[in-house]
Design a protein around this motif. Structure first.
Motif, PDB file in Angstrom:
ATOM      1  N   GLU A 158      20.203  49.155  30.606  1.00 28.25           N
ATOM      2  CA  GLU A 158      21.348  48.704  29.809  1.00 28.25           C
ATOM      3  C   GLU A 158      20.866  48.378  28.404  1.00 28.25           C
ATOM      4  O   GLU A 158      19.844  47.695  28.232  1.00 28.25           O
ATOM      5  CB  GLU A 158      21.981  47.466  30.452  1.00 28.25           C
ATOM      6  N   ASN A 159      21.587  48.866  27.435  1.00 28.07           N
ATOM      7  CA  ASN A 159      21.285  48.540  26.035  1.00 28.07           C
ATOM      8  C   ASN A 159      21.963  47.212  25.720  1.00 28.07           C
ATOM      9  O   ASN A 159      23.176  47.140  25.553  1.00 28.07           O
ATOM     10  CB  ASN A 159      21.813  49.659  25.123  1.00 28.07           C
ATOM     11  N   ILE A 160      21.172  46.140  25.671  1.00 25.68           N
ATOM     12  CA  ILE A 160      21.749  44.812  25.423  1.00 25.68           C
ATOM     13  C   ILE A 160      21.462  44.358  23.985  1.00 25.68           C
ATOM     14  O   ILE A 160      21.546  43.177  23.669  1.00 25.68           O
ATOM     15  CB  ILE A 160      21.221  43.778  26.441  1.00 25.68           C
ATOM     16  N   GLN A 194      25.456  48.317  24.031  1.00 29.60           N
ATOM     17  CA  GLN A 194      26.251  47.709  25.112  1.00 29.60           C
ATOM     18  C   GLN A 194      26.652  48.699  26.206  1.00 29.60           C
ATOM     19  O   GLN A 194      27.629  48.488  26.918  1.00 29.60           O
ATOM     20  CB  GLN A 194      27.518  47.034  24.570  1.00 29.60           C
ATOM     21  N   SER A 195      25.919  49.799  26.319  1.00 31.76           N
ATOM     22  CA  SER A 195      26.246  50.742  27.400  1.00 31.76           C
ATOM     23  C   SER A 195      25.086  50.843  28.381  1.00 31.76           C
ATOM     24  O   SER A 195      23.983  50.360  28.108  1.00 31.76           O
ATOM     25  CB  SER A 195      26.608  52.117  26.833  1.00 31.76           C
ATOM     26  N   LYS A 196      25.366  51.470  29.534  1.00 22.72           N
ATOM     27  CA  LYS A 196      24.389  51.536  30.621  1.00 22.72           C
ATOM     28  C   LYS A 196      24.132  52.981  31.011  1.00 22.72           C
ATOM     29  O   LYS A 196      25.005  53.833  30.818  1.00 22.72           O
ATOM     30  CB  LYS A 196      24.922  50.816  31.868  1.00 22.72           C
TER      31      LYS A 196
END
Lengths: 373, 195
Positions: A158-160, A194-196
Protein backbone atom coordinates in the motif's frame (compact mmCIF):
# COMPACT_ATOMS: atom_id res chain seq x y z
CA UNK A 1 -34.63 3.67 62.74
CA UNK A 2 -36.67 4.23 59.57
CA UNK A 3 -33.76 6.09 57.95
CA UNK A 4 -31.37 3.25 58.77
CA UNK A 5 -33.81 0.79 57.24
CA UNK A 6 -34.04 2.83 54.01
CA UNK A 7 -30.23 3.13 53.91
CA UNK A 8 -29.87 -0.67 54.26
CA UNK A 9 -32.39 -1.22 51.46
CA UNK A 10 -30.39 1.23 49.26
CA UNK A 11 -27.15 -0.65 49.99
CA UNK A 12 -28.83 -4.02 49.32
CA UNK A 13 -30.18 -2.94 45.94
CA UNK A 14 -26.85 -1.41 44.94
CA UNK A 15 -25.06 -4.63 45.84
CA UNK A 16 -27.53 -6.65 43.77
CA UNK A 17 -26.99 -4.54 40.65
CA UNK A 18 -24.30 -5.82 38.32
CA UNK A 19 -22.60 -2.91 36.66
CA UNK A 20 -21.82 -3.58 33.02
CA UNK A 21 -20.97 -1.39 30.10
CA UNK A 22 -20.09 -2.05 26.48
CA UNK A 23 -18.94 -0.12 23.43
CA UNK A 24 -18.61 -0.79 19.74
CA UNK A 25 -17.04 -0.99 17.30
CA UNK A 26 -13.90 -1.96 19.24
CA UNK A 27 -11.55 -0.68 16.52
CA UNK A 28 -12.06 1.70 13.62
CA UNK A 29 -9.88 3.64 11.22
CA UNK A 30 -10.13 6.81 9.16
CA UNK A 31 -7.72 8.45 6.75
CA UNK A 32 -6.50 11.90 7.61
CA UNK A 33 -7.92 14.68 5.44
CA UNK A 34 -6.80 18.20 6.46
CA UNK A 35 -9.57 20.49 7.78
CA UNK A 36 -12.32 17.96 7.14
CA UNK A 37 -15.08 16.97 9.54
CA UNK A 38 -15.86 13.29 9.90
CA UNK A 39 -18.71 11.70 11.81
CA UNK A 40 -18.42 8.10 12.92
CA UNK A 41 -21.13 5.88 14.37
CA UNK A 42 -20.52 4.21 17.72
CA UNK A 43 -22.80 2.58 20.24
CA UNK A 44 -22.85 1.92 23.97
CA UNK A 45 -24.75 -0.88 25.64
CA UNK A 46 -25.83 -1.86 29.12
CA UNK A 47 -25.30 -5.59 29.60
CA UNK A 48 -25.89 -5.49 33.35
CA UNK A 49 -28.93 -5.42 35.55
CA UNK A 50 -30.52 -2.09 36.34
CA UNK A 51 -30.09 1.30 34.70
CA UNK A 52 -26.68 2.73 33.89
CA UNK A 53 -25.25 6.21 33.42
CA UNK A 54 -22.28 6.32 31.08
CA UNK A 55 -19.82 9.16 30.50
CA UNK A 56 -18.22 9.29 27.05
CA UNK A 57 -14.77 10.81 26.71
CA UNK A 58 -11.75 10.82 24.42
CA UNK A 59 -8.17 10.32 25.57
CA UNK A 60 -4.87 10.50 23.77
CA UNK A 61 -2.80 13.20 22.06
CA UNK A 62 -5.53 13.93 19.53
CA UNK A 63 -8.39 13.99 22.07
CA UNK A 64 -8.85 17.71 21.46
CA UNK A 65 -10.12 17.17 17.90
CA UNK A 66 -12.91 14.86 19.13
CA UNK A 67 -16.40 15.80 20.22
CA UNK A 68 -19.50 13.66 20.76
CA UNK A 69 -23.16 13.92 19.91
CA UNK A 70 -23.79 13.08 23.60
CA UNK A 71 -21.29 13.17 26.46
CA UNK A 72 -23.52 11.43 28.99
CA UNK A 73 -25.89 8.63 28.12
CA UNK A 74 -28.51 7.03 30.33
CA UNK A 75 -29.17 3.38 29.49
CA UNK A 76 -31.92 1.24 30.91
CA UNK A 77 -31.31 -2.47 31.44
CA UNK A 78 -30.36 -4.21 28.17
CA UNK A 79 -30.43 -0.90 26.28
CA UNK A 80 -28.21 -0.04 23.28
CA UNK A 81 -27.79 3.58 22.22
CA UNK A 82 -25.95 5.01 19.25
CA UNK A 83 -23.82 8.14 19.44
CA UNK A 84 -21.60 10.00 17.02
CA UNK A 85 -17.91 10.68 17.31
CA UNK A 86 -17.18 13.92 15.48
CA UNK A 87 -13.62 14.50 14.27
CA UNK A 88 -12.62 18.05 13.41
CA UNK A 89 -9.42 17.33 11.51
CA UNK A 90 -6.68 19.94 11.89
CA UNK A 91 -4.46 21.36 9.08
CA UNK A 92 -1.77 18.91 9.87
CA UNK A 93 -0.92 16.05 12.22
CA UNK A 94 2.77 15.93 13.01
CA UNK A 95 3.23 12.18 13.36
CA UNK A 96 2.78 10.24 10.10
CA UNK A 97 1.27 6.76 10.18
CA UNK A 98 -1.39 5.51 12.62
CA UNK A 99 -2.43 7.96 15.36
CA UNK A 100 -4.70 6.50 18.00
CA UNK A 101 -7.55 8.13 19.85
CA UNK A 102 -9.12 6.29 22.78
CA UNK A 103 -12.92 6.53 22.89
CA UNK A 104 -13.97 5.64 26.40
CA UNK A 105 -17.32 4.80 27.93
CA UNK A 106 -17.11 4.84 31.70
CA UNK A 107 -19.90 3.97 34.08
CA UNK A 108 -20.72 6.47 36.80
CA UNK A 109 -19.50 5.30 40.22
CA UNK A 110 -22.21 4.10 42.62
CA UNK A 111 -22.39 2.41 45.98
CA UNK A 112 -20.48 2.39 49.23
CA UNK A 113 -17.53 0.45 50.64
CA UNK A 114 -13.83 0.93 51.28
CA UNK A 115 -12.92 0.31 47.65
CA UNK A 116 -15.29 0.59 44.74
CA UNK A 117 -14.59 -0.14 41.11
CA UNK A 118 -16.05 1.31 37.95
CA UNK A 119 -16.14 -0.56 34.68
CA UNK A 120 -15.04 1.19 31.54
CA UNK A 121 -14.58 0.14 27.95
CA UNK A 122 -12.32 1.63 25.35
CA UNK A 123 -12.65 1.65 21.57
CA UNK A 124 -9.57 2.45 19.51
CA UNK A 125 -10.02 4.95 16.70
CA UNK A 126 -7.02 5.24 14.40
CA UNK A 127 -6.38 8.23 12.17
CA UNK A 128 -3.95 7.25 9.44
CA UNK A 129 -1.75 10.18 8.44
CA UNK A 130 0.09 9.79 5.12
CA UNK A 131 3.88 9.82 5.20
CA UNK A 132 5.64 12.68 3.42
CA UNK A 133 6.79 11.70 -0.08
CA UNK A 134 6.88 8.11 -1.26
CA UNK A 135 6.25 5.54 1.46
CA UNK A 136 4.84 2.03 1.41
CA UNK A 137 3.56 -0.53 3.86
CA UNK A 138 3.74 -4.18 2.85
CA UNK A 139 2.57 -7.53 4.15
CA UNK A 140 3.89 -10.91 3.05
CA UNK A 141 1.82 -14.11 3.17
CA UNK A 142 3.25 -17.57 2.72
CA UNK A 143 1.76 -20.92 3.82
CA UNK A 144 3.45 -24.13 4.95
CA UNK A 145 3.41 -26.68 2.15
CA UNK A 146 4.10 -30.34 1.54
CA UNK A 147 7.22 -31.45 -0.32
CA UNK A 148 6.81 -31.19 -4.09
CA UNK A 149 4.02 -28.61 -3.96
CA UNK A 150 4.41 -25.13 -5.46
CA UNK A 151 4.74 -22.33 -2.92
CA UNK A 152 1.98 -19.69 -3.34
CA UNK A 153 3.31 -16.35 -2.07
CA UNK A 154 1.44 -13.10 -1.85
CA UNK A 155 2.71 -9.58 -1.22
CA UNK A 156 0.22 -6.80 -0.41
CA UNK A 157 1.67 -3.31 -0.86
CA UNK A 158 0.00 0.00 0.00
CA UNK A 159 1.28 3.44 -0.89
CA UNK A 160 0.74 5.32 2.38
CA UNK A 161 2.81 8.33 1.33
CA UNK A 162 1.87 11.64 -0.24
CA UNK A 163 3.51 10.94 -3.62
CA UNK A 164 2.79 8.57 -6.49
CA UNK A 165 5.33 5.80 -7.04
CA UNK A 166 6.29 5.31 -10.69
CA UNK A 167 8.77 2.47 -10.40
CA UNK A 168 7.89 -0.22 -7.88
CA UNK A 169 9.86 -3.43 -8.45
CA UNK A 170 11.43 -6.24 -6.45
CA UNK A 171 11.91 -9.94 -5.91
CA UNK A 172 11.11 -12.96 -3.79
CA UNK A 173 14.00 -14.97 -2.38
CA UNK A 174 13.97 -18.25 -0.50
CA UNK A 175 16.67 -18.56 2.14
CA UNK A 176 17.98 -21.69 3.82
CA UNK A 177 20.38 -20.79 6.60
CA UNK A 178 22.39 -17.84 5.29
CA UNK A 179 22.24 -18.85 1.64
CA UNK A 180 19.77 -17.83 -1.07
CA UNK A 181 18.36 -21.02 -2.57
CA UNK A 182 16.18 -19.40 -5.20
CA UNK A 183 15.11 -15.96 -6.39
CA UNK A 184 12.31 -14.68 -8.60
CA UNK A 185 11.67 -11.10 -9.63
CA UNK A 186 8.27 -9.51 -10.06
CA UNK A 187 7.18 -7.13 -12.80
CA UNK A 188 7.85 -3.39 -12.24
CA UNK A 189 4.68 -1.33 -11.81
CA UNK A 190 3.40 2.08 -10.73
CA UNK A 191 1.46 2.64 -7.51
CA UNK A 192 -0.56 5.80 -7.07
CA UNK A 193 -0.78 7.65 -3.76
CA UNK A 194 -3.17 5.96 -1.24
CA UNK A 195 -3.67 2.92 -3.46
CA UNK A 196 -2.90 -0.77 -2.98
CA UNK A 197 -1.61 -3.63 -5.07
CA UNK A 198 -1.16 -7.34 -4.52
CA UNK A 199 1.57 -9.43 -6.14
CA UNK A 200 1.11 -13.18 -6.20
CA UNK A 201 3.51 -15.85 -7.43
CA UNK A 202 3.75 -19.63 -7.36
CA UNK A 203 7.34 -20.58 -6.63
CA UNK A 204 8.65 -24.00 -7.62
CA UNK A 205 10.17 -25.80 -4.66
CA UNK A 206 11.77 -28.82 -6.32
CA UNK A 207 15.23 -27.68 -5.23
CA UNK A 208 14.17 -27.16 -1.61
CA UNK A 209 14.56 -29.75 1.11
CA UNK A 210 11.93 -30.45 3.74
CA UNK A 211 12.27 -28.25 6.81
CA UNK A 212 12.03 -24.63 7.82
CA UNK A 213 12.87 -21.88 5.32
CA UNK A 214 12.61 -18.11 5.07
CA UNK A 215 10.91 -16.19 2.31
CA UNK A 216 12.27 -12.69 1.75
CA UNK A 217 10.50 -10.01 -0.28
CA UNK A 218 12.66 -7.09 -1.41
CA UNK A 219 10.76 -4.07 -2.71
CA UNK A 220 12.47 -1.16 -4.50
CA UNK A 221 10.56 2.11 -4.93
CA UNK A 222 11.48 5.76 -5.51
CA UNK A 223 15.09 5.15 -4.52
CA UNK A 224 14.11 3.25 -1.33
CA UNK A 225 14.26 -0.42 -0.45
CA UNK A 226 11.96 -2.32 1.90
CA UNK A 227 12.68 -5.90 2.98
CA UNK A 228 10.22 -8.23 4.69
CA UNK A 229 10.88 -11.81 5.74
CA UNK A 230 8.58 -14.61 6.80
CA UNK A 231 9.22 -18.22 7.78
CA UNK A 232 7.50 -21.20 6.16
CA UNK A 233 7.87 -24.95 6.30
CA UNK A 234 8.16 -27.65 3.67
CA UNK A 235 6.87 -30.83 5.17
CA UNK A 236 7.17 -34.47 4.45
CA UNK A 237 4.67 -37.08 5.52
CA UNK A 238 6.69 -37.49 8.66
CA UNK A 239 5.93 -37.45 12.35
CA UNK A 240 8.92 -36.78 14.52
CA UNK A 241 9.20 -38.33 18.00
CA UNK A 242 10.50 -35.53 20.19
CA UNK A 243 10.99 -37.16 23.57
CA UNK A 244 9.57 -38.62 26.74
CA UNK A 245 8.08 -36.30 29.33
CA UNK A 246 9.74 -38.39 32.08
CA UNK A 247 12.22 -41.26 31.96
CA UNK A 248 12.10 -42.15 35.66
CA UNK A 249 9.39 -44.37 37.10
CA UNK A 250 8.81 -46.41 40.23
CA UNK A 251 9.06 -50.19 40.35
CA UNK A 252 5.97 -52.05 41.55
CA UNK A 253 3.59 -49.50 40.09
CA UNK A 254 1.91 -48.71 36.80
CA UNK A 255 4.11 -46.29 34.86
CA UNK A 256 2.51 -43.57 32.71
CA UNK A 257 4.70 -43.05 29.63
CA UNK A 258 4.01 -39.77 27.85
CA UNK A 259 5.93 -38.82 24.75
CA UNK A 260 5.69 -35.81 22.47
CA UNK A 261 5.53 -35.99 18.72
CA UNK A 262 5.27 -33.31 16.03
CA UNK A 263 3.67 -33.66 12.64
CA UNK A 264 5.63 -32.20 9.72
CA UNK A 265 2.79 -32.81 7.30
CA UNK A 266 0.31 -30.20 6.12
CA UNK A 267 -2.72 -32.46 6.39
CA UNK A 268 -4.16 -34.36 9.36
CA UNK A 269 -2.69 -37.83 9.89
CA UNK A 270 -3.97 -40.74 11.92
CA UNK A 271 -1.74 -43.25 13.59
CA UNK A 272 -0.85 -45.21 16.69
CA UNK A 273 2.24 -46.16 18.65
CA UNK A 274 3.73 -49.44 19.87
CA UNK A 275 6.15 -49.27 22.76
CA UNK A 276 8.46 -52.22 23.38
CA UNK A 277 10.10 -52.34 26.79
CA UNK A 278 13.45 -54.11 26.67
CA UNK A 279 15.59 -55.36 29.55
CA UNK A 280 18.93 -55.74 27.82
CA UNK A 281 17.99 -57.52 24.58
CA UNK A 282 14.95 -59.24 26.01
CA UNK A 283 11.52 -57.76 25.26
CA UNK A 284 9.52 -57.81 28.48
CA UNK A 285 6.46 -55.79 27.48
CA UNK A 286 4.65 -54.57 24.38
CA UNK A 287 2.20 -51.71 24.85
CA UNK A 288 -0.04 -50.31 22.14
CA UNK A 289 -1.61 -46.87 22.18
CA UNK A 290 -5.08 -45.98 21.01
CA UNK A 291 -5.55 -44.29 17.61
CA UNK A 292 -4.41 -40.65 17.57
CA UNK A 293 -5.14 -37.84 15.13
CA UNK A 294 -2.12 -35.63 14.41
CA UNK A 295 -2.96 -32.08 13.36
CA UNK A 296 -0.78 -30.48 10.63
CA UNK A 297 2.40 -28.90 12.00
CA UNK A 298 1.23 -29.37 15.58
CA UNK A 299 2.79 -31.11 18.57
CA UNK A 300 0.81 -33.85 20.34
CA UNK A 301 1.35 -36.01 23.39
CA UNK A 302 0.80 -39.77 23.26
CA UNK A 303 0.07 -41.52 26.54
CA UNK A 304 0.42 -45.23 27.33
CA UNK A 305 0.55 -47.22 30.57
CA UNK A 306 3.13 -49.88 31.40
CA UNK A 307 2.31 -52.30 34.17
CA UNK A 308 5.67 -52.35 35.96
CA UNK A 309 4.18 -53.86 39.14
CA UNK A 310 6.22 -57.05 38.82
CA UNK A 311 9.38 -55.49 37.38
CA UNK A 312 12.47 -54.93 39.49
CA UNK A 313 14.23 -51.59 39.80
CA UNK A 314 16.86 -50.93 37.14
CA UNK A 315 17.45 -49.59 33.64
CA UNK A 316 15.27 -50.45 30.65
CA UNK A 317 14.92 -49.39 27.02
CA UNK A 318 11.65 -48.03 25.65
CA UNK A 319 11.52 -48.49 21.87
CA UNK A 320 8.76 -46.36 20.41
CA UNK A 321 7.42 -47.22 16.97
CA UNK A 322 4.92 -44.86 15.40
CA UNK A 323 2.80 -46.02 12.46
CA UNK A 324 0.74 -43.39 10.61
CA UNK A 325 -0.69 -42.32 7.28
CA UNK A 326 -0.03 -44.76 4.48
CA UNK A 327 1.93 -47.20 6.67
CA UNK A 328 4.76 -44.73 7.33
CA UNK A 329 6.88 -45.46 10.36
CA UNK A 330 9.08 -43.55 12.76
CA UNK A 331 11.00 -45.18 15.61
CA UNK A 332 13.14 -43.94 18.45
CA UNK A 333 14.66 -45.47 21.59
CA UNK A 334 14.89 -44.00 25.06
CA UNK A 335 16.58 -45.19 28.24
CA UNK A 336 14.19 -45.34 31.15
CA UNK A 337 14.64 -46.46 34.75
CA UNK A 338 12.58 -47.93 37.54
CA UNK A 339 13.44 -46.77 41.04
CA UNK A 340 12.73 -48.86 44.12
CA UNK A 341 9.02 -48.82 44.70
CA UNK A 342 7.01 -47.55 47.61
CA UNK A 343 5.97 -51.10 48.54
CA UNK A 344 9.58 -52.11 49.18
CA UNK A 345 10.19 -48.95 51.20
CA UNK A 346 7.08 -49.75 53.22
CA UNK A 347 8.22 -53.34 53.90
CA UNK A 348 11.70 -52.15 54.95
CA UNK A 349 10.16 -49.48 57.19
CA UNK A 350 7.80 -52.02 58.75
CA UNK A 351 10.64 -54.50 59.33
CA UNK A 352 12.70 -51.75 60.97
CA UNK A 353 9.77 -50.90 63.22
CA UNK A 354 9.26 -54.56 64.24
CA UNK A 355 12.97 -54.98 65.00
CA UNK A 356 12.95 -51.75 67.08
CA UNK A 357 9.90 -52.94 69.05
CA UNK A 358 11.53 -56.36 69.64
CA UNK A 359 14.78 -54.77 70.89
CA UNK A 360 12.78 -52.46 73.17
CA UNK A 361 10.80 -55.47 74.49
CA UNK A 362 14.01 -57.45 75.09
CA UNK A 363 15.63 -54.48 76.87
CA UNK A 364 12.55 -54.04 79.07
CA UNK A 365 12.53 -57.77 79.96
CA UNK A 366 16.24 -57.61 80.83
CA UNK A 367 15.61 -54.60 83.06
CA UNK A 368 12.76 -56.44 84.87
CA UNK A 369 14.97 -59.46 85.42
CA UNK A 370 17.74 -57.25 86.85
CA UNK A 371 15.26 -55.56 89.21
CA UNK A 372 13.86 -58.93 90.43
CA UNK A 373 17.38 -60.14 91.40
CA UNK B 1 -78.65 -58.91 15.11
CA UNK B 2 -78.60 -56.74 12.00
CA UNK B 3 -77.83 -53.65 14.12
CA UNK B 4 -74.99 -55.51 15.82
CA UNK B 5 -73.54 -56.44 12.41
CA UNK B 6 -73.79 -52.81 11.23
CA UNK B 7 -72.05 -51.61 14.39
CA UNK B 8 -69.24 -54.11 13.81
CA UNK B 9 -68.76 -52.92 10.21
CA UNK B 10 -68.72 -49.27 11.37
CA UNK B 11 -66.20 -50.19 14.06
CA UNK B 12 -63.94 -51.94 11.53
CA UNK B 13 -64.10 -48.95 9.17
CA UNK B 14 -63.39 -46.59 12.08
CA UNK B 15 -60.32 -48.59 13.12
CA UNK B 16 -59.15 -48.72 9.48
CA UNK B 17 -59.65 -44.97 9.11
CA UNK B 18 -57.63 -44.27 12.26
CA UNK B 19 -54.92 -46.68 11.08
CA UNK B 20 -54.64 -45.17 7.58
CA UNK B 21 -54.70 -41.66 8.99
CA UNK B 22 -51.97 -42.44 11.56
CA UNK B 23 -49.72 -44.19 9.04
CA UNK B 24 -50.22 -41.32 6.57
CA UNK B 25 -49.34 -38.77 9.23
CA UNK B 26 -46.21 -40.66 10.21
CA UNK B 27 -45.06 -41.10 6.61
CA UNK B 28 -45.69 -37.42 5.90
CA UNK B 29 -43.82 -36.25 8.98
CA UNK B 30 -40.82 -38.48 8.34
CA UNK B 31 -40.57 -37.53 4.69
CA UNK B 32 -37.82 -35.06 3.80
CA UNK B 33 -39.07 -31.87 2.19
CA UNK B 34 -42.05 -31.64 4.49
CA UNK B 35 -41.87 -27.88 4.13
CA UNK B 36 -42.85 -28.15 0.45
CA UNK B 37 -45.82 -30.40 1.21
CA UNK B 38 -47.17 -28.06 3.83
CA UNK B 39 -46.69 -25.07 1.56
CA UNK B 40 -43.95 -23.49 3.67
CA UNK B 41 -41.24 -21.59 1.84
CA UNK B 42 -37.60 -21.36 2.82
CA UNK B 43 -35.60 -18.17 2.82
CA UNK B 44 -32.16 -16.93 3.73
CA UNK B 45 -31.84 -14.49 6.58
CA UNK B 46 -28.65 -12.45 6.67
CA UNK B 47 -27.52 -10.46 9.62
CA UNK B 48 -24.32 -8.67 10.51
CA UNK B 49 -23.47 -8.72 14.19
CA UNK B 50 -21.24 -5.85 15.25
CA UNK B 51 -18.35 -6.68 17.55
CA UNK B 52 -18.41 -5.02 20.93
CA UNK B 53 -16.27 -4.71 24.01
CA UNK B 54 -18.29 -5.16 27.18
CA UNK B 55 -17.33 -5.91 30.74
CA UNK B 56 -19.24 -6.19 33.97
CA UNK B 57 -18.28 -6.22 37.61
CA UNK B 58 -20.43 -8.85 39.37
CA UNK B 59 -18.65 -7.77 42.56
CA UNK B 60 -17.73 -4.08 42.41
CA UNK B 61 -17.41 -3.09 46.06
CA UNK B 62 -15.16 -4.20 48.87
CA UNK B 63 -15.60 -3.27 52.51
CA UNK B 64 -12.62 -4.09 54.71
CA UNK B 65 -14.55 -3.03 57.84
CA UNK B 66 -12.84 -1.52 60.91
CA UNK B 67 -9.04 -1.69 60.91
CA UNK B 68 -6.28 -0.33 63.13
CA UNK B 69 -3.27 1.73 61.99
CA UNK B 70 -0.40 -0.65 61.20
CA UNK B 71 -2.71 -3.57 60.39
CA UNK B 72 -3.19 -5.14 56.99
CA UNK B 73 -5.79 -7.22 55.17
CA UNK B 74 -6.38 -8.66 51.74
CA UNK B 75 -9.06 -10.45 49.77
CA UNK B 76 -7.11 -13.63 48.94
CA UNK B 77 -9.06 -15.50 51.66
CA UNK B 78 -12.33 -14.23 50.17
CA UNK B 79 -12.98 -12.20 53.33
CA UNK B 80 -14.03 -9.75 52.07
CA UNK B 81 -14.75 -11.02 48.56
CA UNK B 82 -12.46 -9.71 45.81
CA UNK B 83 -13.74 -7.59 42.94
CA UNK B 84 -14.89 -9.80 40.09
CA UNK B 85 -14.64 -8.80 36.44
CA UNK B 86 -16.42 -10.55 33.59
CA UNK B 87 -16.05 -10.18 29.83
CA UNK B 88 -19.56 -9.81 28.35
CA UNK B 89 -18.47 -8.76 24.87
CA UNK B 90 -17.58 -10.62 21.70
CA UNK B 91 -13.80 -10.14 21.68
CA UNK B 92 -10.95 -10.94 24.06
CA UNK B 93 -9.96 -7.95 26.15
CA UNK B 94 -7.01 -6.54 28.06
CA UNK B 95 -7.70 -4.56 31.22
CA UNK B 96 -5.91 -1.51 32.50
CA UNK B 97 -6.20 -0.43 36.12
CA UNK B 98 -6.02 3.11 37.51
CA UNK B 99 -7.34 5.21 40.32
CA UNK B 100 -10.60 6.76 39.09
CA UNK B 101 -9.95 10.45 38.51
CA UNK B 102 -13.03 11.42 40.51
CA UNK B 103 -11.73 9.77 43.70
CA UNK B 104 -8.81 10.38 46.05
CA UNK B 105 -6.14 7.88 47.04
CA UNK B 106 -7.03 5.50 49.86
CA UNK B 107 -4.52 6.38 52.61
CA UNK B 108 -2.83 9.70 53.34
CA UNK B 109 -0.53 8.71 56.23
CA UNK B 110 3.21 8.06 55.86
CA UNK B 111 3.69 5.63 52.98
CA UNK B 112 0.19 6.32 51.64
CA UNK B 113 -0.80 8.02 48.39
CA UNK B 114 -0.76 6.66 44.85
CA UNK B 115 1.59 3.89 43.82
CA UNK B 116 2.48 2.86 47.36
CA UNK B 117 2.58 -0.45 49.21
CA UNK B 118 -0.32 0.76 51.37
CA UNK B 119 -2.73 -0.31 48.62
CA UNK B 120 -1.93 -3.12 46.21
CA UNK B 121 -3.68 -5.31 43.65
CA UNK B 122 -3.24 -8.51 41.69
CA UNK B 123 -5.38 -10.52 39.31
CA UNK B 124 -6.27 -14.13 40.01
CA UNK B 125 -8.33 -16.90 38.42
CA UNK B 126 -11.73 -17.68 39.84
CA UNK B 127 -12.28 -21.21 41.10
CA UNK B 128 -15.27 -21.63 38.80
CA UNK B 129 -13.61 -20.42 35.58
CA UNK B 130 -9.86 -21.03 35.78
CA UNK B 131 -7.76 -20.26 32.72
CA UNK B 132 -9.94 -17.38 31.58
CA UNK B 133 -6.96 -15.09 30.93
CA UNK B 134 -3.28 -15.18 30.06
CA UNK B 135 -1.76 -15.32 33.54
CA UNK B 136 1.81 -15.19 32.20
CA UNK B 137 1.21 -11.76 30.69
CA UNK B 138 -0.93 -10.42 33.56
CA UNK B 139 -0.08 -8.97 36.96
CA UNK B 140 -0.62 -11.88 39.36
CA UNK B 141 1.53 -10.78 42.32
CA UNK B 142 0.63 -7.89 44.58
CA UNK B 143 1.62 -4.63 42.89
CA UNK B 144 1.07 -1.04 43.98
CA UNK B 145 -2.19 0.46 42.72
CA UNK B 146 -1.20 3.25 40.32
CA UNK B 147 -2.52 6.78 40.15
CA UNK B 148 -4.84 8.08 37.48
CA UNK B 149 -2.39 7.34 34.65
CA UNK B 150 -2.85 3.62 35.27
CA UNK B 151 -1.15 0.38 34.26
CA UNK B 152 -1.99 -0.89 30.78
CA UNK B 153 -2.66 -4.60 30.21
CA UNK B 154 -2.66 -5.45 33.92
CA UNK B 155 -4.97 -8.29 32.91
CA UNK B 156 -4.16 -9.83 29.52
CA UNK B 157 -6.45 -11.63 27.09
CA UNK B 158 -9.56 -12.19 29.17
CA UNK B 159 -11.67 -14.53 27.05
CA UNK B 160 -15.31 -13.98 26.10
CA UNK B 161 -16.73 -17.51 25.95
CA UNK B 162 -19.16 -17.95 28.83
CA UNK B 163 -17.28 -20.85 30.37
CA UNK B 164 -14.03 -18.86 30.68
CA UNK B 165 -14.64 -15.13 30.87
CA UNK B 166 -14.02 -13.99 34.43
CA UNK B 167 -11.20 -13.02 36.77
CA UNK B 168 -10.78 -11.80 40.33
CA UNK B 169 -9.09 -8.56 41.32
CA UNK B 170 -7.51 -9.15 44.73
CA UNK B 171 -6.73 -6.10 46.84
CA UNK B 172 -4.41 -5.69 49.80
CA UNK B 173 -4.30 -2.81 52.28
CA UNK B 174 -1.43 -1.97 54.65
CA UNK B 175 -2.69 0.85 56.84
CA UNK B 176 0.01 3.47 57.61
CA UNK B 177 0.81 3.67 61.32
CA UNK B 178 -0.05 7.38 61.41
CA UNK B 179 -3.18 7.15 59.25
CA UNK B 180 -5.80 9.64 60.49
CA UNK B 181 -8.97 7.99 61.77
CA UNK B 182 -12.16 8.00 59.74
CA UNK B 183 -13.77 6.27 56.76
CA UNK B 184 -11.39 5.66 53.86
CA UNK B 185 -12.68 5.18 50.36
CA UNK B 186 -11.36 5.15 46.83
CA UNK B 187 -12.54 4.01 43.42
CA UNK B 188 -10.61 2.02 40.84
CA UNK B 189 -11.12 2.34 37.11
CA UNK B 190 -10.99 -0.93 35.16
CA UNK B 191 -10.82 -0.18 31.47
CA UNK B 192 -11.16 -2.89 28.83
CA UNK B 193 -9.69 -2.75 25.32
CA UNK B 194 -9.65 -5.31 22.55
CA UNK B 195 -6.61 -7.57 22.90
Amino acid sequence: MKRWFLFLIFIFFNACLVHAVGIGPPVSQVDFEPNSVKELDFFVLNTGSGPLDVAIEARGELASIVSFSQNNIHLSEGDVQAFKVILQMPDRIETPGPNQIRIIALEAPTGEGTVGAVAGVEARLTIVVPYEGAFISAELSVPNIAAGENLPVSLAIENIGTADIADLSGSFEVLQGDGIIMSEEFEPQALAMQSKTSISKELKTSQLQAGSHTLRATIHYAGNTKIIEKKFGIGGEFIEILGLESTKFRAGEIAKLQFNVISNWNKPLEGSASIRILKGDEEIALIKSSLYSFEPWKQSTIEVFWDASSEPAGSYTAKIELVYGDNKQTAKEFEISLAKGRALAFVIGLAALVVTVMIAWWAWQQRRKDQSY
Amino acid sequence: MKKAQTDSVVLVFLVLAILVSSVGLLVTLKRPGIAQISGEVTGVAKVNVSASIAISLPVSMIDFGNKYPGSSDDTTDDIPLPIKVQNDGSVNVNLSIARYSGSTYLFSGTGGGDNSSSFQFKFDSTSTEPGSFNSGASITTFTNVPGTVGIQNALAQLGYTNSADEAELDLKINIPIDEPTGAKTTTLELLATQS
